[in-house]
Design a protein around this motif. Structure first.
Motif, mmCIF file in Angstrom:
data_model
loop_
_atom_site.group_PDB
_atom_site.id
_atom_site.type_symbol
_atom_site.label_atom_id
_atom_site.label_comp_id
_atom_site.label_asym_id
_atom_site.label_seq_id
_atom_site.Cartn_x
_atom_site.Cartn_y
_atom_site.Cartn_z
ATOM 1 N N ILE A 210 0.982 -1.166 0.406
ATOM 2 C CA ILE A 210 0.126 -0.202 0.395
ATOM 3 C C ILE A 210 0.777 1.263 -0.507
ATOM 4 O O ILE A 210 1.742 1.394 0.376
ATOM 5 C CB ILE A 210 -0.734 -0.064 1.006
ATOM 6 C CG1 ILE A 210 -0.115 -0.220 2.372
ATOM 7 C CG2 ILE A 210 -2.112 -0.988 1.388
ATOM 8 C CD1 ILE A 210 -1.443 0.091 4.039
ATOM 9 N N HIS A 211 0.353 2.073 -0.168
ATOM 10 C CA HIS A 211 1.212 3.656 -0.820
ATOM 11 C C HIS A 211 1.048 4.642 0.397
ATOM 12 O O HIS A 211 1.083 5.688 0.788
ATOM 13 C CB HIS A 211 0.857 3.716 -2.010
ATOM 14 C CG HIS A 211 1.885 3.555 -3.117
ATOM 15 N ND1 HIS A 211 0.576 3.171 -3.830
ATOM 16 C CD2 HIS A 211 2.511 1.878 -2.955
ATOM 17 C CE1 HIS A 211 1.254 1.543 -4.779
ATOM 18 N NE2 HIS A 211 2.457 1.533 -3.818
ATOM 19 N N HIS A 212 0.044 4.246 1.116
ATOM 20 C CA HIS A 212 -0.653 5.329 1.800
ATOM 21 C C HIS A 212 -1.854 4.823 3.090
ATOM 22 O O HIS A 212 -2.340 3.302 2.994
ATOM 23 C CB HIS A 212 -1.640 6.642 1.534
ATOM 24 C CG HIS A 212 -1.692 7.347 1.713
ATOM 25 N ND1 HIS A 212 -3.333 7.935 3.138
ATOM 26 C CD2 HIS A 212 -1.516 8.943 2.341
ATOM 27 C CE1 HIS A 212 -3.165 8.650 3.333
ATOM 28 N NE2 HIS A 212 -2.041 9.662 3.074
ATOM 29 N N ALA A 213 -1.371 5.105 4.000
ATOM 30 C CA ALA A 213 -1.723 4.869 5.346
ATOM 31 C C ALA A 213 -3.770 4.491 5.442
ATOM 32 O O ALA A 213 -3.906 3.451 5.976
ATOM 33 C CB ALA A 213 -1.090 5.575 7.216
ATOM 34 N N SER A 214 -4.173 5.210 4.284
ATOM 35 C CA SER A 214 -5.908 5.303 4.143
ATOM 36 C C SER A 214 -5.770 4.072 4.069
ATOM 37 O O SER A 214 -7.197 3.640 4.002
ATOM 38 C CB SER A 214 -6.457 6.174 3.774
ATOM 39 O OG SER A 214 -5.591 6.073 2.602
ATOM 40 N N GLU A 215 -4.935 3.526 3.000
ATOM 41 C CA GLU A 215 -5.546 2.092 1.722
ATOM 42 C C GLU A 215 -5.210 1.003 3.536
ATOM 43 O O GLU A 215 -5.248 -0.370 3.440
ATOM 44 C CB GLU A 215 -4.693 1.971 0.943
ATOM 45 C CG GLU A 215 -4.343 3.094 0.293
ATOM 46 C CD GLU A 215 -2.986 2.681 -0.918
ATOM 47 O OE1 GLU A 215 -3.788 1.949 -1.414
ATOM 48 O OE2 GLU A 215 -2.699 3.418 -0.535
ATOM 49 N N LEU A 216 -5.189 0.918 4.813
ATOM 50 C CA LEU A 216 -4.558 0.013 5.714
ATOM 51 C C LEU A 216 -5.713 -0.388 6.323
ATOM 52 O O LEU A 216 -6.157 -1.795 5.893
ATOM 53 C CB LEU A 216 -3.977 0.437 6.882
ATOM 54 C CG LEU A 216 -3.346 -0.511 7.731
ATOM 55 C CD1 LEU A 216 -2.097 -1.615 7.319
ATOM 56 C CD2 LEU A 216 -2.935 0.017 9.170
ATOM 57 N N PRO A 217 -6.754 -0.715 6.795
ATOM 58 C CA PRO A 217 -8.233 -0.728 6.557
ATOM 59 C C PRO A 217 -8.443 -1.578 5.778
ATOM 60 O O PRO A 217 -9.612 -2.704 6.557
ATOM 61 C CB PRO A 217 -9.253 0.480 7.428
ATOM 62 C CG PRO A 217 -8.034 1.090 7.572
ATOM 63 C CD PRO A 217 -7.063 1.225 7.043
ATOM 64 N N ALA A 218 -8.997 -1.318 4.816
ATOM 65 C CA ALA A 218 -9.119 -1.780 3.652
ATOM 66 C C ALA A 218 -8.493 -3.706 3.434
ATOM 67 O O ALA A 218 -8.271 -4.320 2.844
ATOM 68 C CB ALA A 218 -9.377 -1.387 2.380
ATOM 69 N N ALA A 219 -7.262 -3.087 3.497
ATOM 70 C CA ALA A 219 -6.389 -4.742 3.059
ATOM 71 C C ALA A 219 -6.499 -5.726 4.133
ATOM 72 O O ALA A 219 -6.711 -6.498 3.718
ATOM 73 C CB ALA A 219 -4.937 -3.539 3.105
ATOM 74 N N ILE A 220 -7.233 -4.773 5.731
ATOM 75 C CA ILE A 220 -6.787 -5.534 6.837
ATOM 76 C C ILE A 220 -7.985 -6.169 6.961
ATOM 77 O O ILE A 220 -7.918 -7.299 6.958
ATOM 78 C CB ILE A 220 -6.636 -4.982 8.312
ATOM 79 C CG1 ILE A 220 -5.590 -4.842 7.629
ATOM 80 C CG2 ILE A 220 -7.048 -5.845 8.863
ATOM 81 C CD1 ILE A 220 -4.779 -3.542 9.367
ATOM 82 N N ALA A 221 -8.420 -5.819 6.321
ATOM 83 C CA ALA A 221 -10.406 -6.333 5.539
ATOM 84 C C ALA A 221 -10.363 -7.506 5.532
ATOM 85 O O ALA A 221 -10.947 -8.538 5.480
ATOM 86 C CB ALA A 221 -11.471 -5.554 6.003
ATOM 87 N N ARG A 222 -9.812 -7.257 4.225
ATOM 88 C CA ARG A 222 -10.304 -8.579 3.095
ATOM 89 C C ARG A 222 -8.876 -9.964 3.704
ATOM 90 O O ARG A 222 -9.457 -10.978 3.229
ATOM 91 C CB ARG A 222 -8.665 -7.709 1.771
ATOM 92 C CG ARG A 222 -9.461 -7.173 0.872
ATOM 93 C CD ARG A 222 -8.965 -6.878 -0.522
ATOM 94 N NE ARG A 222 -7.694 -6.284 -0.446
ATOM 95 C CZ ARG A 222 -7.607 -4.690 -0.254
ATOM 96 N NH1 ARG A 222 -8.891 -4.146 0.053
ATOM 97 N NH2 ARG A 222 -6.824 -4.199 0.089
ATOM 98 N N LEU A 223 -8.077 -9.636 5.016
ATOM 99 C CA LEU A 223 -7.342 -10.301 5.422
ATOM 100 C C LEU A 223 -8.238 -11.245 6.455
ATOM 101 O O LEU A 223 -8.053 -12.506 7.099
ATOM 102 C CB LEU A 223 -6.056 -10.174 5.947
ATOM 103 C CG LEU A 223 -4.445 -10.049 4.761
ATOM 104 C CD1 LEU A 223 -4.056 -8.980 5.427
ATOM 105 C CD2 LEU A 223 -4.337 -11.154 3.977
ATOM 106 N N ASN A 224 -9.418 -10.135 7.287
ATOM 107 C CA ASN A 224 -9.932 -10.389 8.164
ATOM 108 C C ASN A 224 -11.218 -11.379 7.954
ATOM 109 O O ASN A 224 -12.489 -10.894 8.235
ATOM 110 C CB ASN A 224 -9.926 -9.602 8.845
ATOM 111 C CG ASN A 224 -10.179 -9.776 10.367
ATOM 112 O OD1 ASN A 224 -9.701 -10.523 11.071
ATOM 113 N ND2 ASN A 224 -11.173 -9.720 11.173
ATOM 114 N N VAL A 225 -10.997 -12.491 7.297
ATOM 115 C CA VAL A 225 -12.248 -13.151 6.673
ATOM 116 C C VAL A 225 -11.517 -14.393 6.491
ATOM 117 O O VAL A 225 -10.487 -15.174 7.434
ATOM 118 C CB VAL A 225 -12.399 -12.663 5.198
ATOM 119 C CG1 VAL A 225 -12.491 -11.684 4.786
ATOM 120 C CG2 VAL A 225 -11.567 -13.730 4.307
#
Length: 225
Positions: A210-225
């Motif tokens: 990711i290039h910006h911290a704002s992308e972090l929650p979505a990236a973690i949500a995709r893992l957290n399934v």
């Protein structure tokens, strides 16, 4: 803390500190660029950013000694103490969070979190106090200097995960530096590479870039399934 390994959601988030939570790398680069030449070791702030981000200070000094000249006998403790003092003063006066990280941490409030850093615990605490991020982590701080193991050795992240009560596969490493990304992957964890220099650095295979911290929650949500 729960001593039994927990493999249920939500995932445990293991954050690097410098360059990931707080924008301290340029301050450290400038401090090193000032003090290392005073001890006879040529160095520049640019050199730190290009070659040594996230690397243990002693390892940097040892590398420079091999390239140039050995420090005077017993000079390293004085050098390190001076660097730490200057860095702490700069952090307390100038340190800010990585853009977007405060909001991202709020959005990720339901996840257990810890800081896992190659820096000393005093430096971690100074960073969190200076930016008012400490309440997200409490005392869940894991320093390489305390555990006596430094990234890229994966054992630093493994020890942090075990202390948090989570199996490696239930953890997400968030790190901006190559040594941290390498450590997280080798530890068998999910890894999110906060890549501040996408035109110069490539996110390793197996990590999520990711290039910006704002992308972090979505990236973690995709893992957290």
């Amino acid at each position: 803390m729960n001593s039994a390994l927990n493999t249920t959601t939500p995932l445990c988030l293991l954050f690097d500190c410098d360059g990931t939570l707080v924008d301290s790398e340029i301050l450290l680069a400038e401090v090193m660029g000032d003090i290392l030449p005073e001890f006879g070791l040529p160095f520049s702030a640019r050199q730190y950013m290009d070659e040594f981000r996230g690397v243990r200070f002693q390892t940097i000094v040892q590398t420079l000694e091999k390239r140039f000249q050995a420090l005077a006998e017993d000079a390293f403790p004085q050098l390190e103490a001076g660097m730490r003092a200057r860095m702490e003063a700069r952090m307390r006066a100038e340190l800010v969070t990585i853009p977007g990280m405060t909001a991202a941490l709020e959005e990720l409030s339901s996840h257990p979190k810890a800081v896992v850093s190659n820096g000393p615990e005093r430096k971690i605490r100074c960073a969190l106090e200076s930016t008012e991020l400490g309440h997200h982590f409490a005392d869940r701080l894991f320093s390489a200097y305390t555990l006596n193991v430094w990234k890229p050795d994966p054992e630093l992240y493994r020890k942090a995960a075990a202390a948090m009560g989570y199996a490696p596969q239930a953890c997400v490493v968030i790190d901006d530096a190559a040594v941290g990304v390498e450590a997280g992957l080798a530890a068998g964890m999910h890894v999110i590479h906060l890549n501040h220099f996408p035109n110069e650095e490539v996110t390793p295979k197996g990590a999520i870039g990711i290039h910006h911290a704002s992308e972090l929650p979505a990236a973690i949500a995709r893992l957290n399934v």
